[in-house]
Design an enzyme around this catalytic site. Structure first.
Site, short mmCIF file in Angstrom:
data_model
loop_
_atom_site.label_atom_id
_atom_site.label_comp_id
_atom_site.label_asym_id
_atom_site.label_seq_id
_atom_site.Cartn_x
_atom_site.Cartn_y
_atom_site.Cartn_z
N ASP A 36 -29.91 -23.16 86.35
CA ASP A 36 -28.72 -23.86 86.79
C ASP A 36 -28.44 -23.71 88.16
O ASP A 36 -28.93 -22.73 88.86
CB ASP A 36 -27.52 -23.25 86.14
CG ASP A 36 -27.62 -23.47 84.72
OD1 ASP A 36 -28.11 -24.87 84.29
OD2 ASP A 36 -27.00 -23.03 83.61
N ASP A 95 -27.46 -31.30 82.38
CA ASP A 95 -26.15 -30.77 81.99
C ASP A 95 -25.25 -32.07 82.28
O ASP A 95 -24.62 -32.54 81.39
CB ASP A 95 -25.50 -29.55 82.47
CG ASP A 95 -26.35 -28.48 81.98
OD1 ASP A 95 -26.88 -28.52 81.02
OD2 ASP A 95 -26.21 -27.30 82.90
#
Length: 174
Positions: free
Chosen positions: A126, A142
């Site tokens: 991330d 995401d």
């Protein structure tokens, strides 16, 4: 008439696969760039106090839920893929269902993008961080999942009618 429909189906499936592959590639490339430029380094500030690129190895879901439960995420990804591939195949081949097809492709690309990380690394990379609101750090996959789910819900609630989904044959016969 059948040849024309089969031709449209073939083009639709090929287009979907190419878009899916491109979306997964974009996700994986951005994660690769995050590793090269952000890992073991300082965050890259985009808007001071608002948004930055910050490397994180996420072993859970948003907010750290189910940390180190990779099998749950892997099985979940396969279930999502199966459900949306089934839906994609069952959808009628007309323009009315193009938005649902796009949502299915994006959702599957997001699921596979994170699945690749979990299978290869045992965590998800991330790097997008809205520090103004201390939002969980996330990635391109995401974004695909969240945006496609929001659009999907909007379409189901406001665009499609129950009878649009009669082709699924989920109704009980009397």
């Amino acid at each position: 008439m059948t040849d024309s429909l089969n031709s449209r189906k073939g083009v639709s499936y090929l287009t979907a696969f190419l878009c899916f592959a491109a979306a997964v590639a974009v996700d994986q490339i951005t994660k690769y760039l995050a590793v090269i430029h952000l890992k073991d380094g300082r965050p890259f500030i985009i808007i001071d106090g608002v948004f930055q690129l910050y490397y994180l190895e996420n072993r859970g879901a948003a907010f750290g839920l189910l940390e180190n439960r990779q099998l749950v995420f892997i099985l979940g990804a396969f279930l999502v893929l199966a459900a949306f591939i089934f839906m994609y195949i069952k959808l009628p081949f007309n323009r009315r269902f193009v938005p649902l097809r796009i949502c299915a492709v994006l959702l599957c690309a997001g699921a596979v993008g994170n699945l690749i990380d979990r299978l290869r690394l045992n965590y998800v990379i991330d790097f997008f961080y809205f520090n103004l609101i201390d939002f969980p750090i996330f990635n391109v996959a995401d974004c695909y999942v969240v945006v496609s789910c929001i659009i999907f819900v909007f379409l189901i609630l406001f665009y499609y009618k129950d009878e649009d989904f009669a082709f699924l044959n989920f109704r009980r016969s009397k």
